[in-house]
Design a protein around this motif. Structure first.
Motif, PDB file in Angstrom:
ATOM      1  N   ALA A  44      81.626  56.572  65.255  1.00  0.00           N
ATOM      2  CA  ALA A  44      80.675  55.524  64.877  1.00  0.00           C
ATOM      3  C   ALA A  44      81.329  54.621  63.847  1.00  0.00           C
ATOM      4  N   TYR A  45      81.110  53.325  63.993  1.00  0.00           N
ATOM      5  CA  TYR A  45      81.727  52.321  63.115  1.00  0.00           C
ATOM      6  C   TYR A  45      80.640  51.574  62.345  1.00  0.00           C
ATOM      7  N   TYR A  46      80.824  51.467  61.033  1.00  0.00           N
ATOM      8  CA  TYR A  46      79.865  50.796  60.175  1.00  0.00           C
ATOM      9  C   TYR A  46      80.570  49.665  59.424  1.00  0.00           C
ATOM     10  N   PRO A  47      80.504  48.434  59.939  1.00  0.00           N
ATOM     11  CA  PRO A  47      81.203  47.331  59.285  1.00  0.00           C
ATOM     12  C   PRO A  47      80.518  46.909  57.986  1.00  0.00           C
ATOM     13  N   LEU A  48      81.322  46.423  57.056  1.00  0.00           N
ATOM     14  CA  LEU A  48      80.814  45.894  55.797  1.00  0.00           C
ATOM     15  C   LEU A  48      80.504  44.409  55.941  1.00  0.00           C
ATOM     16  N   ASP A  49      79.592  43.926  55.119  1.00  0.00           N
ATOM     17  CA  ASP A  49      79.187  42.526  55.108  1.00  0.00           C
ATOM     18  C   ASP A  49      79.692  41.905  53.815  1.00  0.00           C
ATOM     19  N   MET A  91      78.537  53.429  47.955  1.00  0.00           N
ATOM     20  CA  MET A  91      78.152  52.865  49.244  1.00  0.00           C
ATOM     21  C   MET A  91      77.254  53.873  49.959  1.00  0.00           C
ATOM     22  N   GLU A  92      76.215  53.379  50.617  1.00  0.00           N
ATOM     23  CA  GLU A  92      75.298  54.248  51.345  1.00  0.00           C
ATOM     24  C   GLU A  92      75.321  53.895  52.828  1.00  0.00           C
ATOM     25  N   LEU A  93      75.667  54.872  53.667  1.00  0.00           N
ATOM     26  CA  LEU A  93      75.660  54.674  55.108  1.00  0.00           C
ATOM     27  C   LEU A  93      74.249  54.866  55.654  1.00  0.00           C
ATOM     28  N   PRO A  94      73.886  54.139  56.708  1.00  0.00           N
ATOM     29  CA  PRO A  94      72.534  54.269  57.267  1.00  0.00           C
ATOM     30  C   PRO A  94      72.319  55.628  57.912  1.00  0.00           C
ATOM     31  N   VAL A 101      75.308  48.862  55.734  1.00  0.00           N
ATOM     32  CA  VAL A 101      75.795  49.668  54.613  1.00  0.00           C
ATOM     33  C   VAL A 101      75.268  49.046  53.322  1.00  0.00           C
ATOM     34  N   LYS A 102      74.661  49.856  52.469  1.00  0.00           N
ATOM     35  CA  LYS A 102      74.149  49.387  51.186  1.00  0.00           C
ATOM     36  C   LYS A 102      75.188  49.636  50.087  1.00  0.00           C
ATOM     37  N   ALA A 103      75.133  48.819  49.046  1.00  0.00           N
ATOM     38  CA  ALA A 103      76.073  48.951  47.939  1.00  0.00           C
ATOM     39  C   ALA A 103      75.322  49.044  46.615  1.00  0.00           C
ATOM     40  N   TYR A 379      83.515  51.557  57.537  1.00  0.00           N
ATOM     41  CA  TYR A 379      83.666  53.008  57.536  1.00  0.00           C
ATOM     42  C   TYR A 379      83.545  53.572  58.949  1.00  0.00           C
ATOM     43  N   VAL A 380      84.318  54.598  59.187  1.00  0.00           N
ATOM     44  CA  VAL A 380      84.332  55.290  60.476  1.00  0.00           C
ATOM     45  C   VAL A 380      83.830  56.712  60.258  1.00  0.00           C
ATOM     46  N   VAL A 381      82.963  57.170  61.133  1.00  0.00           N
ATOM     47  CA  VAL A 381      82.486  58.552  61.109  1.00  0.00           C
ATOM     48  C   VAL A 381      82.891  59.195  62.422  1.00  0.00           C
ATOM     49  N   ALA A 382      83.667  60.262  62.342  1.00  0.00           N
ATOM     50  CA  ALA A 382      84.213  60.914  63.536  1.00  0.00           C
ATOM     51  C   ALA A 382      83.768  62.369  63.621  1.00  0.00           C
ATOM     52  N   ASP A 383      83.529  62.820  64.837  1.00  0.00           N
ATOM     53  CA  ASP A 383      83.239  64.226  65.109  1.00  0.00           C
ATOM     54  C   ASP A 383      84.521  64.858  65.651  1.00  0.00           C
ATOM     55  N   PRO A 384      85.244  65.655  64.852  1.00  0.00           N
ATOM     56  CA  PRO A 384      86.511  66.211  65.334  1.00  0.00           C
ATOM     57  C   PRO A 384      86.351  67.179  66.494  1.00  0.00           C
ATOM     58  N   TYR A 385      85.171  67.799  66.629  1.00  0.00           N
ATOM     59  CA  TYR A 385      84.943  68.725  67.741  1.00  0.00           C
ATOM     60  C   TYR A 385      84.917  68.000  69.086  1.00  0.00           C
TER      61      TYR A 385
END
Length: 426
Positions: A44-49, A91-94, A101-103, A379-385
């Motif tokens: 999942a990708y969360y771009p910054l503004d 920073m807070e991810l949704p 993304v909140k700052a 930010y990137v969130v990855a599931d290694p499994y």
């Protein structure tokens, strides 16, 4: 035979394994679709503004460096946040797979760090400890609770696990030496912090002997104070004959009982990232170290995840030349994390959540055409499994993987638990 060689935890093995996955078009067996609960997206990708975080010198949203990830993956403490947010921001991810993304601003200096494991406190490089929830609510107006621990750049800290803290608290309460009652919590909080000394020569900063201290904290939920401290102690003196006494890139584990570092002058072999064990007794005067693992090469700082069930050692994650990897210590398996975007370049240090997700800052493009797809930061969130490399490993062994994926239930559970602890809205 060849695949087994590819799966060895060596830098070239990582790259060859990635090539193997791409060239063979490896696809997961049907068992991967049967996860019980719905799997989170593998990436999942969360771009910054830039309107929220400001822009860097290239006009891109300011990314910052030196990120640290909360246990539930919701918050990121980052240094060098740019002119708009100041030196250090939260920073807070949704909650879902998409969202802004909140700052939040903070009162900290660059290289501030959380007390890992709980994130009960955030620590400035002066040693001032702030309550996390205070910083989130009051931002730059938050005030410290107490001052102590290792200070300066290159410091890190962890809250020792509740089991050991409870056992030590019981012994303290029954001791006749001082007879002091434990205030507030039923057990004191133990914080173990690690650093290596500063050197006036900037070329030598970040390399040197390791020091550690442990704080016993009494916290009633409103105020907190230091009840006892071990004072600064040089550690690993017992390993001087094998590893020398000069280390680089140390990082303490989230439970405070291990650390990773690269010995610079080992008696044999080349410097490589290694894992060492620390004393179980929080207030121990004997800080001998025992060897736990050797990655066999020297990546950037190796960051710990949470220990697994039944005493399984915590995974490690690290970045190397813009790519991110996890290292399964039980299997001695290095897992490269692939991307779903184009020209993805990881920045700073990745982190592992309690449920096993890997979170890291990066730049990327949404398509291969650089003219039509401008570069993004976020930010990137990855599931290694769910990574192709992890699935390829178990497929080659003709065995089902112990875990098929991280589920939405796993993520919701950790987010709710973290919110309850810090009295936040989920």
């Amino acid at each position: 035979m060849l695949l087994n060689d590819l799966l060895q935890p060596k830098p070239w093995g990582c790259h060859l394994l990635k090539a193997f996955v791409l060239l063979t078009g490896f696809s997961a067996p049907a068992v991967w679709a049967q996860s019980g609960d719905a799997c989170i997206p593998s990436l999942a990708y969360y771009p910054l503004d830039a309107r929220e975080v400001g822009a860097d010198s290239n006009g891109l949203p300011a990314l910052g460096t030196y990120e640290r990830i909360s246990p539930d993956g919701r918050f990121i403490l980052r240094s060098y946040s740019g002119a708009q947010l100041g030196k250090v921001s939260l920073m807070e991810l949704p909650a879902g797979d998409k969202g802004a993304v909140k700052a939040y601003r903070t009162p900290f200096s660059n290289e501030a760090f959380p007390v890992q494991g709980s994130w009960r406190y955030l620590v400035d490089i002066s040693g001032e400890h702030y309550r996390f929830s205070d910083v989130l609510a009051k931002q730059t107006e938050a005030r410290p609770l107490f001052k102590g621990g290792m200070t300066g750049f290159y410091a890190a800290a962890s809250e020792l696990s509740p089991a050991t803290a409870t056992a030590t608290a019981t012994a303290t309460a029954t001791a006749t030496a001082n007879g002091a009652a434990v205030e507030g919590h039923s057990a004191p909080i133990y914080i173990r912090s690690l650093s290596w000394p500063q050197d006036a020569n900037s070329d030598n900063q970040g390399v040197g002997p390791l020091q550690l201290t442990t704080l016993e904290i009494k916290d009633d939920g409103r105020s907190a104070r230091i009840a006892r401290t071990t004072g600064a102690q040089f550690i690993c003196q017992n390993r001087q004959s094998t590893d020398g006494n000069v280390y680089a890139l140390p990082m303490i584990s989230v439970d405070g009982y291990e650390f990773s570092a690269i010995p610079q002058i080992p008696a044999s072999g080349q410097p490589s990232m290694r894992v060492y064990g620390l004393a179980k007794d929080p207030m121990s005067k004997d800080q001998a170290c025992d060897s736990r693992a050797d990655l066999g090469f020297s990546p950037s700082k190796a960051v710990f995840g949470f220990p697994g069930a039944e005493g399984q050692p915590a995974w490690l994650t690290y970045s190397d030349v813009g790519h991110v990897y996890v290292f399964d210590r039980s299997l001695r398996l290095t897992i490269p994390l692939e991307h779903a975007r184009h020209r993805v370049l990881a920045s700073a240090f990745p982190g592992l959540t309690r449920d096993g997700r890997v979170v890291y800052a990066a730049t990327w493009r949404d398509c291969a055409d650089t003219a039509s797809c401008p570069e993004k930061t976020g930010y990137v969130v990855a599931d290694p499994y769910q990574s192709q490399a992890y699935k390829a490993y178990w497929s080659a062994r003709n065995e089902p993987a112990p875990k098929a994926c991280i589920t939405h239930k796993d993520v919701d559970r950790e987010r709710s638990a973290f919110a309850r602890m810090h009295q936040l809205k989920p």
